[in-house]
Design a protein around this motif. Structure first.
Motif, PDB file in Angstrom:
ATOM      1  N   ALA A   1      40.262  35.745  38.617  1.00  0.00           N
ATOM      2  CA  ALA A   1      39.698  36.317  39.847  1.00  0.00           C
ATOM      3  C   ALA A   1      39.966  37.812  39.875  1.00  0.00           C
ATOM      4  O   ALA A   1      41.119  38.245  39.854  1.00  0.00           O
ATOM      5  CB  ALA A   1      40.310  35.644  41.075  1.00  0.00           C
ATOM      6  N   LEU A   2      38.889  38.592  39.891  1.00  0.00           N
ATOM      7  CA  LEU A   2      38.995  40.042  39.984  1.00  0.00           C
ATOM      8  C   LEU A   2      38.465  40.507  41.330  1.00  0.00           C
ATOM      9  O   LEU A   2      37.741  39.775  42.009  1.00  0.00           O
ATOM     10  CB  LEU A   2      38.190  40.696  38.853  1.00  0.00           C
ATOM     11  CG  LEU A   2      38.609  40.300  37.429  1.00  0.00           C
ATOM     12  CD1 LEU A   2      37.611  40.830  36.417  1.00  0.00           C
ATOM     13  CD2 LEU A   2      40.014  40.812  37.124  1.00  0.00           C
TER      14      LEU A   2
ATOM     15  N   ALA B   1      45.056  36.272  38.653  1.00  0.00           N
ATOM     16  CA  ALA B   1      44.530  37.603  38.963  1.00  0.00           C
ATOM     17  C   ALA B   1      45.538  38.652  38.536  1.00  0.00           C
ATOM     18  O   ALA B   1      46.736  38.354  38.396  1.00  0.00           O
ATOM     19  CB  ALA B   1      44.237  37.718  40.461  1.00  0.00           C
ATOM     20  N   PRO B   2      45.086  39.889  38.342  1.00  0.00           N
ATOM     21  CA  PRO B   2      46.026  40.950  37.977  1.00  0.00           C
ATOM     22  C   PRO B   2      46.906  41.404  39.132  1.00  0.00           C
ATOM     23  O   PRO B   2      47.914  42.084  38.924  1.00  0.00           O
ATOM     24  CB  PRO B   2      45.110  42.089  37.508  1.00  0.00           C
ATOM     25  CG  PRO B   2      43.801  41.825  38.160  1.00  0.00           C
ATOM     26  CD  PRO B   2      43.683  40.339  38.271  1.00  0.00           C
ATOM     27  N   ALA B   3      46.539  41.031  40.361  1.00  0.00           N
ATOM     28  CA  ALA B   3      47.340  41.356  41.539  1.00  0.00           C
ATOM     29  C   ALA B   3      47.375  40.129  42.445  1.00  0.00           C
ATOM     30  O   ALA B   3      46.482  39.277  42.378  1.00  0.00           O
ATOM     31  CB  ALA B   3      46.743  42.554  42.282  1.00  0.00           C
ATOM     32  N   PRO B   4      48.392  39.991  43.275  1.00  0.00           N
ATOM     33  CA  PRO B   4      48.506  38.777  44.099  1.00  0.00           C
ATOM     34  C   PRO B   4      47.313  38.528  45.005  1.00  0.00           C
ATOM     35  O   PRO B   4      46.895  37.392  45.195  1.00  0.00           O
ATOM     36  CB  PRO B   4      49.779  39.023  44.921  1.00  0.00           C
ATOM     37  CG  PRO B   4      50.563  40.006  44.118  1.00  0.00           C
ATOM     38  CD  PRO B   4      49.554  40.879  43.437  1.00  0.00           C
ATOM     39  N   LYS B   5      46.743  39.588  45.577  1.00  0.00           N
ATOM     40  CA  LYS B   5      45.615  39.433  46.492  1.00  0.00           C
ATOM     41  C   LYS B   5      44.337  39.928  45.845  1.00  0.00           C
ATOM     42  O   LYS B   5      44.322  40.969  45.195  1.00  0.00           O
ATOM     43  CB  LYS B   5      45.866  40.169  47.807  1.00  0.00           C
ATOM     44  CG  LYS B   5      46.934  39.525  48.685  1.00  0.00           C
ATOM     45  CD  LYS B   5      47.000  40.185  50.048  1.00  0.00           C
ATOM     46  CE  LYS B   5      48.025  39.480  50.937  1.00  0.00           C
ATOM     47  NZ  LYS B   5      48.077  40.086  52.297  1.00  0.00           N
TER      48      LYS B   5
ATOM     49  N   VAL C   1      35.652  33.498  33.259  1.00  0.00           N
ATOM     50  CA  VAL C   1      35.578  34.806  33.921  1.00  0.00           C
ATOM     51  C   VAL C   1      34.362  34.823  34.836  1.00  0.00           C
ATOM     52  O   VAL C   1      33.226  34.934  34.374  1.00  0.00           O
ATOM     53  CB  VAL C   1      35.479  35.945  32.893  1.00  0.00           C
ATOM     54  CG1 VAL C   1      35.447  37.300  33.602  1.00  0.00           C
ATOM     55  CG2 VAL C   1      36.642  35.877  31.908  1.00  0.00           C
ATOM     56  N   PRO C   2      34.563  34.685  36.156  1.00  0.00           N
ATOM     57  CA  PRO C   2      33.431  34.774  37.095  1.00  0.00           C
ATOM     58  C   PRO C   2      32.887  36.197  37.174  1.00  0.00           C
ATOM     59  O   PRO C   2      33.537  37.156  36.757  1.00  0.00           O
ATOM     60  CB  PRO C   2      34.054  34.349  38.432  1.00  0.00           C
ATOM     61  CG  PRO C   2      35.356  33.682  38.076  1.00  0.00           C
ATOM     62  CD  PRO C   2      35.815  34.367  36.829  1.00  0.00           C
TER      63      PRO C   2
END
Length: 319
Positions: A8-9, A42-46, A71-72
């Motif tokens: 998720a990006l 994801a690369p960040a929590p949110k 990868v969406p």
């Protein structure tokens, strides 16, 4: 258990994200067991979507543990992913992990260099941009998905469902995949490719072009006899001069423009009437139903009957 990591990006497309989560999460084997574990990372929590924010339960380390990475796509205008995303995808590919993209997710794979020298697809509306941005990728805009073995790509959101079911079938066979398709209320295989969804409109000419009156006349007389000689006379040119000017201004030949205009007229008739194929063929200007079916399938990728089933007005079909 096979782990599917869904990446998720920021500005992730909701349908692209939900499709692999739902499809792989609902798969059951004959004994009732779950063969897949789904991990959203994801690369960040949110992660910020267009109308939501999610908290990803896993970081990029989940990519190292996955058997499959999905990868969406992200919304148009989204910022490029951070460098660590590309590093993680390249490392996973080098380790032999299966990696698939949904819709615009192909841009992320291409930016990571994972599609170089490969055939790939994405949503038909973005296929041209993908090809221009990454010339080492062989972009095929006409298919629902492309399976290169380790690397797979798919078209728009619904094609992501086709791709996920294809992966289930690869992993556990047709019976398990068919059961998953029934849960999603979709066929395991859809007829045709993206071509049936692309608006097949003849190339436009610049406003004020000398060809504008001729093209308007063609549209009004598609069901009649339209010949090169007749078109050249209406344009006040010789046939060779007319053909050259036509290609210069439209990028195609008079015959190809005419055939595409006739297919488009047939599509509109199939969408809005319940007339038989023979009648549609005649009204669109095809000499025979056989010639019509052949040309229509070449352009739209499906038969006229299948096209009507998918796009026809349900009110006309019920009368």
């Amino acid at each position: 258990m096979h782990t599917v990591a869904v990446l998720a990006l920021d500005h992730v497309v909701a349908a692209d994200l939900a499709t692999p989560v739902e499809v792989f999460g609902r798969v059951r084997l004959a004994d009732g067991s779950r063969p897949y574990r789904v991990a959203v990372c994801a690369p960040a929590p949110k992660v910020a979507g267009e109308a939501f924010t999610i908290v990803a339960p896993h970081d990029l380390s989940a990519l190292r543990e996955a058997g499959t990475i999905v990868v969406p796509g992200c919304s148009e205008g989204a910022a490029p992913p951070p460098a660590e995303v590309f590093d993680a995808l390249r490392a996973a590919a080098a380790a032999g992990t299966r990696i698939a993209s949904i819709c615009a997710g192909a841009f992320t794979l291409a930016a990571a260099g994972l599609l170089d020298g490969l055939r790939a697809t994405t949503h038909w509306a973005a296929a041209g941009l993908l090809a221009r941005s990454f010339p080492r990728v062989e972009v095929d805009p006409g298919v629902l998905y492309v399976d290169n073995g380790q690397i797979l790509t798919s078209a728009g959101a619904a094609a992501g469902l086709d791709l996920c079911l294809h992966l289930v079938r690869r992993d556990f066979g047709s019976a398990v995949a068919a059961a998953s398709a029934r849960l999603s209320v979709v066929p395991l295989e859809r007829e045709g490719g993206q071509a049936q969804f692309v608006p097949h409109t003849p190339p436009a000419v610049p406003r004020g072009s000398s060809l504008e009156p001729v093209l308007a006349w063609i549209e009004e007389n598609l069901a009649g006899e339209v010949t090169l000689a007749r078109l050249a006379r209406r344009a006040g040119m010789g046939e060779r001069t007319f053909s050259r000017r036509f290609r210069e201004q439209t990028g195609t030949t008079p015959l190809q423009w005419l055939l595409l205009a006739r297919v488009r007229r047939a599509q509109l008739l199939l969408e809005s009437t319940d007339e038989g194929v023979e009648r549609v063929a005649a009204r669109a200007g095809f000499g025979s139903a056989a010639a019509f079916r052949d040309r229509f399938r070449r352009v739209a990728g499906v038969t006229p009957t299948a096209y009507r089933s998918a796009f026809g007005d349900c009110r006309s079909r019920s009368t």
